[in-house]
Design a protein around this motif. Structure first.
Motif, PDB file in Angstrom:
ATOM      1  N   TYR A 443      64.858  -0.337  43.526  1.00 15.50           N
ATOM      2  CA  TYR A 443      65.400  -1.207  42.477  1.00 15.50           C
ATOM      3  C   TYR A 443      65.298  -2.674  42.868  1.00 15.50           C
ATOM      4  CZ  TYR A 443      68.644  -3.022  38.964  1.00 15.50           C
ATOM      5  OH  TYR A 443      69.204  -3.721  37.922  1.00 15.50           O
ATOM      6  N   ALA A 444      65.652  -2.968  44.125  1.00 18.30           N
ATOM      7  CA  ALA A 444      65.601  -4.353  44.608  1.00 18.30           C
ATOM      8  C   ALA A 444      65.342  -4.337  46.105  1.00 18.30           C
ATOM      9  CB  ALA A 444      66.906  -5.079  44.306  1.00 18.30           C
ATOM     10  N   LEU A 465      67.703  -3.112  53.790  1.00 21.99           N
ATOM     11  CA  LEU A 465      67.937  -1.908  53.002  1.00 21.99           C
ATOM     12  C   LEU A 465      67.577  -2.183  51.549  1.00 21.99           C
ATOM     13  CD1 LEU A 465      71.312  -0.601  54.479  1.00 21.99           C
ATOM     14  CD2 LEU A 465      69.021   0.329  54.826  1.00 21.99           C
ATOM     15  N   VAL A 466      66.815  -1.280  50.967  1.00 20.37           N
ATOM     16  CA  VAL A 466      66.351  -1.408  49.591  1.00 20.37           C
ATOM     17  C   VAL A 466      67.247  -0.579  48.688  1.00 20.37           C
ATOM     18  CG1 VAL A 466      64.417  -0.982  48.022  1.00 20.37           C
ATOM     19  CG2 VAL A 466      63.982  -1.778  50.362  1.00 20.37           C
ATOM     20  N   GLU A 467      67.735  -1.194  47.628  1.00 21.52           N
ATOM     21  CA  GLU A 467      68.580  -0.448  46.700  1.00 21.52           C
ATOM     22  C   GLU A 467      67.736   0.485  45.847  1.00 21.52           C
ATOM     23  OE1 GLU A 467      71.697  -1.000  42.960  1.00 21.52           O
ATOM     24  OE2 GLU A 467      71.227  -2.714  44.235  1.00 21.52           O
ATOM     25  N   HIS A 468      68.179   1.736  45.748  1.00 21.66           N
ATOM     26  CA  HIS A 468      67.598   2.718  44.836  1.00 21.66           C
ATOM     27  C   HIS A 468      68.703   3.095  43.846  1.00 21.66           C
ATOM     28  CE1 HIS A 468      63.706   3.847  46.902  1.00 21.66           C
ATOM     29  NE2 HIS A 468      64.263   2.992  47.752  1.00 21.66           N
ATOM     30  N   ALA A 494      84.682  -7.908  50.745  1.00 23.69           N
ATOM     31  CA  ALA A 494      84.793  -8.285  49.333  1.00 23.69           C
ATOM     32  C   ALA A 494      84.305  -7.133  48.463  1.00 23.69           C
ATOM     33  CB  ALA A 494      83.981  -9.539  49.058  1.00 23.69           C
ATOM     34  N   VAL A 495      85.101  -6.778  47.476  1.00 25.09           N
ATOM     35  CA  VAL A 495      84.785  -5.641  46.612  1.00 25.09           C
ATOM     36  C   VAL A 495      83.801  -6.076  45.523  1.00 25.09           C
ATOM     37  CG1 VAL A 495      85.742  -3.920  45.026  1.00 25.09           C
ATOM     38  CG2 VAL A 495      87.025  -4.587  47.076  1.00 25.09           C
ATOM     39  N   ASP A 496      82.834  -5.213  45.238  1.00 26.90           N
ATOM     40  CA  ASP A 496      81.826  -5.443  44.187  1.00 26.90           C
ATOM     41  C   ASP A 496      81.078  -6.764  44.370  1.00 26.90           C
ATOM     42  OD1 ASP A 496      82.499  -3.036  42.937  1.00 26.90           O
ATOM     43  OD2 ASP A 496      84.038  -3.987  41.702  1.00 26.90           O
ATOM     44  N   SER A 497      80.861  -7.141  45.625  1.00 30.42           N
ATOM     45  CA  SER A 497      80.167  -8.411  45.887  1.00 30.42           C
ATOM     46  C   SER A 497      78.704  -8.222  46.261  1.00 30.42           C
ATOM     47  CB  SER A 497      80.874  -9.166  47.024  1.00 30.42           C
ATOM     48  OG  SER A 497      80.766  -8.424  48.239  1.00 30.42           O
ATOM     49  N   LEU A 498      78.291  -6.975  46.497  1.00 32.71           N
ATOM     50  CA  LEU A 498      76.909  -6.731  46.894  1.00 32.71           C
ATOM     51  C   LEU A 498      76.009  -6.789  45.665  1.00 32.71           C
ATOM     52  CD1 LEU A 498      77.376  -3.815  49.462  1.00 32.71           C
ATOM     53  CD2 LEU A 498      77.019  -6.252  49.931  1.00 32.71           C
ATOM     54  N   THR A 499      75.002  -7.627  45.740  1.00 35.89           N
ATOM     55  CA  THR A 499      74.144  -7.842  44.579  1.00 35.89           C
ATOM     56  C   THR A 499      72.680  -7.647  44.947  1.00 35.89           C
ATOM     57  OG1 THR A 499      73.624  -9.398  42.798  1.00 35.89           O
ATOM     58  CG2 THR A 499      73.898 -10.321  44.991  1.00 35.89           C
ATOM     59  N   PRO A 500      71.895  -7.060  44.052  1.00 34.79           N
ATOM     60  CA  PRO A 500      70.469  -6.879  44.329  1.00 34.79           C
ATOM     61  C   PRO A 500      69.703  -8.175  44.107  1.00 34.79           C
ATOM     62  CG  PRO A 500      70.999  -5.984  42.172  1.00 34.79           C
ATOM     63  CD  PRO A 500      72.299  -6.439  42.775  1.00 34.79           C
ATOM     64  N   CYS A 501      68.706  -8.405  44.949  1.00 35.36           N
ATOM     65  CA  CYS A 501      67.874  -9.607  44.826  1.00 35.36           C
ATOM     66  C   CYS A 501      66.415  -9.193  44.695  1.00 35.36           C
ATOM     67  CB  CYS A 501      68.049 -10.508  46.049  1.00 35.36           C
ATOM     68  SG  CYS A 501      69.738 -11.105  46.276  1.00 35.36           S
ATOM     69  N   GLY A 502      65.791  -9.674  43.642  1.00 33.82           N
ATOM     70  CA  GLY A 502      64.385  -9.380  43.425  1.00 33.82           C
ATOM     71  C   GLY A 502      64.180  -8.043  42.737  1.00 33.82           C
ATOM     72  N   PRO A 503      62.962  -7.823  42.212  1.00 31.91           N
ATOM     73  CA  PRO A 503      62.705  -6.577  41.491  1.00 31.91           C
ATOM     74  C   PRO A 503      61.929  -5.557  42.295  1.00 31.91           C
ATOM     75  CG  PRO A 503      61.026  -8.164  40.911  1.00 31.91           C
ATOM     76  CD  PRO A 503      61.886  -8.812  41.981  1.00 31.91           C
ATOM     77  N   GLY A 504      62.224  -4.286  42.035  1.00 32.73           N
ATOM     78  CA  GLY A 504      61.383  -3.163  42.424  1.00 32.73           C
ATOM     79  C   GLY A 504      61.005  -2.430  41.150  1.00 32.73           C
TER      80      GLY A 504
END
Length: 740
Positions: A443-444, A465-468, A494-504
């Motif tokens: 995903y990112a 680590l790549v988000e799937h 921090a809760v819900d602070s992890l964000t994807p960067c860039g596209p997959g």
């Protein structure tokens, strides 16, 4: 030798005396560079024979090997255990292993292990019981189930399970008929021979260019001897049919000849096998990592005895024990997948050419985007070349346009530009297919914390680590580590602070589904289609027109023909240009040329849109103009000025260790010990771009030399002078392709 008795248990020698007995030298499939001498008083054992011999506290299978070492004293020799009833390795294969070991700087035994990787091929499988139809005895009580079995049975032997499956009954019914005499039991080899190719079968009609190319290569084959010849043809020009003619010519010339077709990826191999079977009327012997152990054993055995005359496989097929190999075809010769990065490090294209030289037979290389190394070899007269400048059946090359993302930017948080969206809209309106290409899985590519900036990396590694998102997991594509995506940042909580960067590809698919909800959309990558069966299912659906928009990585970029695909959109054409890889521009040109070449391969014209923030980059300008030769010339001049391959020689020395202090000390010590030599430059040591993987730290040195320098001799003299401590592992990579 009869079919089904290719191998037996080792024949034990009797009353062998160490003193005064004959000697044989045996090379073992172990990381050893020299054979060992053994006593043997039986019949002479030719070089290449498989034998059993004591090694340490166990008996190990090895191969009788020519040796130039002085023989050991005869009274100190151990007795050879025996020899196997199996075809010996051909002399040209032995010479190839010796040469490849010297070239790659890996031990001969490590190369031999690649030949002997099928553990049960020498002892062979047990014979299996099969059944054929016999005359039914009088008075046999017939039931519906028995009738079904007898209807399914014939002269072709079938196992009880296969016959029962064909009849829709249990195996008990089959065995009952055998007891009654209505079926005959026969013993069959579970590794049946491969049907010979039908060399009287004609291929499809060829264009004038194809015919000229086929005749040119055919003449090279008829003349005999070694030559490397490049089929340089645009995508869709019919290169495959040309080298099929070369295969037919080689097999016709010699009734015992064998031919090998190398393909870079399994995804290409499986559908290609059907294509070969259609052309030659018989299935080739396959060789790739997706085979079962029994399938690998069958191919290995039949190649060794010469029954498998045509083999299609991945790079490791080079090390099959061919009895009489007389032609190698390397399709997509430019492809990086031919570079083996684990274990013995080698490039299959380079070793294929060497295999042909040592065996004195031709090697055919085929590509729409040949490597600069191959182009230079053609220009300097070492290789021959034939060209296919037009697509088959007058199909037009796709029109390629660059989309300047600085001028035609996507909406905020989106990745598809207005021109690409309009092009997909147009294709959907007329019922034509589109391919959105992004060579990035998941995903990112990066997940970070918006609050503290923490980047999610694999444990003990510097790899991101790549988000799937489809699986809600974070995955490392270098180590295989996987974990559920945490709800809070592990650094600052921090809760819900992890964000994807860039596209997959998954993120592009999410955008596509939102924008075109009624379209039939599929994603193809090694994650979404992890097995060959699922990958083939998606490719067949695309070919059948059951997908409107395919979003894919490079697995869809080459070797596939989709008749209704008329649009290719490259989401990020700049992706391969970053980093310090000396082949970055060349790889980008090859990959994008291949993927854009999927469009318009049939009656309908095709087009391609390349989204870029660097429209001025020479490689992208060359793609848009279609001027490949100008790009290659500029690339060649740059490499020549810097002395990089193919105008110079390059080797990487990679050091690995869990102990970082020992690693850095060894790297400095190694650099200090580098001999001074004219035409040699040693760069580094430096940390690898991804310094840690699975807790192992890595450093490297690069050795750059002029073409006339014996690089292996220089490295050998240098490395012999330095003792590498136990915690540090050293690997040599001749002509490296990976710089991570």
């Amino acid at each position: 030798m009869n079919q089904g008795t290719l191998t037996q248990e080792p024949r034990k020698s009797e009353d062998a005396e160490a003193s005064g007995a004959g000697r044989v030298s045996v090379l073992f499939p172990l990381p050893l560079d020299k054979p060992f001498d053994y006593a043997w008083d039986g019949e002479p054992v030719p070089a290449g024979s498989f034998v059993a011999a004591p090694f340490g506290s166990r008996e190990v299978t090895g191969v009788v090997w020519p040796s130039e070492e002085p023989p050991a004293p005869s009274n100190k020799l151990k007795k050879l255990g025996g020899s196997y009833d199996a075809p010996p390795l051909a002399p040209d294969l032995i010479a190839f292993i010796d040469w490849a070991a010297a070239y790659t700087m890996f031990p001969k035994g490590a190369l031999l292990r690649m030949v002997m990787r099928v553990s049960d091929a020498l002892t062979g499988p047990r014979m299996q019981t099969a059944f054929v139809r016999a005359a039914a005895p009088e008075g046999l009580r017939m039931t519906a189930q028995r009738k079904a079995v007898l209807a399914a049975a014939g002269d072709e032997p079938l196992s009880a399970a296969d016959l029962a499956g064909a009849a829709g009954v249990s195996e008990t019914v089959v065995r009952g008929l055998a007891e009654a005499g209505a079926l005959a039991r026969i013993e069959v080899d579970p590794d049946p021979p491969f049907a010979p190719p039908d060399l009287t079968k004609n291929g499809p009609s060829l264009s004038d260019d194809q015919q000229f190319a086929a005749e040119t290569i055919g003449a090279i084959i008829d003349d005999g001897g070694h030559k490397a010849v490049l089929i340089d043809g645009v995508t869709g020009s019919g290169k495959t049919e040309v080298y099929f003619e070369a295969v037919a010519a080689a097999l016709k010339k010699d009734p015992e000849a064998q031919a090998l077709i190398l393909l870079p990826e399994i995804a290409l191999t499986l559908p290609f096998l059907k294509r070969v079977e259609t052309r030659f009327g018989a299935a080739p012997a396959p060789w790739h990592s997706d085979l079962t152990a029994a399938q690998r054993r069958r191919s290995w055995r039949r190649v060794a005895e010469g029954n498998a005359r045509l083999v299609v496989g991945a790079r490791s097929a080079l090390f099959l024990p061919f009895k009489k190999l007389r032609l190698i075809v390397v399709d997509e010769e430019h492809d990086n997948a031919y570079k083996q990065e684990e274990g013995v490090i080698y490039h299959a294209r380079d070793l294929a050419v060497a295999r042909g030289s040592l065996g004195d037979f031709p090697v055919v290389l085929a590509s729409a985007t040949p490597s600069l190394e191959t182009v230079v070899n053609v220009d300097e007269g070492r290789y021959e070349a034939v060209g296919l400048s037009a697509r088959f059946a007058d199909a037009a090359m796709p029109d390629i346009r660059l989309v300047d993302m600085r001028e035609e930017a996507p909406e905020a948080g989106r990745w598809l530009s207005p021109p690409l969206i309009d092009a997909v809209d147009q294709n959907l309106s007329v019922g034509e297919q589109s391919l959105l290409f992004l060579n990035r899985r998941g995903y990112a590519p990066l997940t970070l914390c918006r609050r503290c900036g923490h980047k999610m990396t694999a444990p003990g590694s510097d790899s991101m680590l790549v988000e799937h998102r489809f699986e809600n997991r974070l995955v490392c594509h270098h180590t295989g580590f996987s974990m559920p995506k945490p709800s809070a940042c592990p650094a600052c909580n921090a809760v819900d602070s992890l964000t994807p960067c860039g596209p997959g590809v998954e993120r592009v698919a999410e955008e596509a589904r939102e924008r075109w909800p009624d379209a039939r959309i599929a994603v193809l990558s090694s994650d979404t289609a992890p097995g060959t069966a699922s990958m083939r299912e998606v490719l067949e659906a695309m070919k059948a027109g059951e997908i409107d928009i395919l979003i894919a990585t490079q697995v869809a970029a080459k070797g596939h023909h989709f008749p209704n695909l008329t649009l290719v959109g490259v989401v990020d054409a700049d992706l391969g240009l970053a980093g310090g890889d000396l082949r970055a521009a060349e790889r980008t040109y090859q990959l994008l040329s291949q993927v854009t070449g999927r469009a318009g391969r049939a009656e309908k014209p095709g087009r391609a849109l390349l989204q870029t923030y660097q429209p001025q980059a020479p490689v992208l300008a060359a793609l848009a103009s279609g001027d490949r030769d100008a790009f290659l010339m500029a690339e060649a001049l740059g490499r020549r000025d810097l002395g990089f391959p193919p105008y110079g020689r390059l080797a990487a020395i990679v050091l690995r260790s869990l102990d970082e202090k020992a690693l850095e000390q060894t790297a400095r010590k190694l650099k200090a010990a580098a001999p001074g030599a004219d035409g040699v430059e040693v760069l580094g040591p430096a940390r690898a771009p991804i310094y840690r993987l699975r807790g192992v730290a890595r450093m490297r040195l690069l050795v750059k030399t002029r073409r006339n320098v014996n690089l292996q001799a220089y490295l050998s003299d240098w490395l012999k002078a330095v003792k590498i401590p136990g915690p540090v592992r050293l690997t040599v990579d001749i002509n490296p392709y990976s710089f991570l």
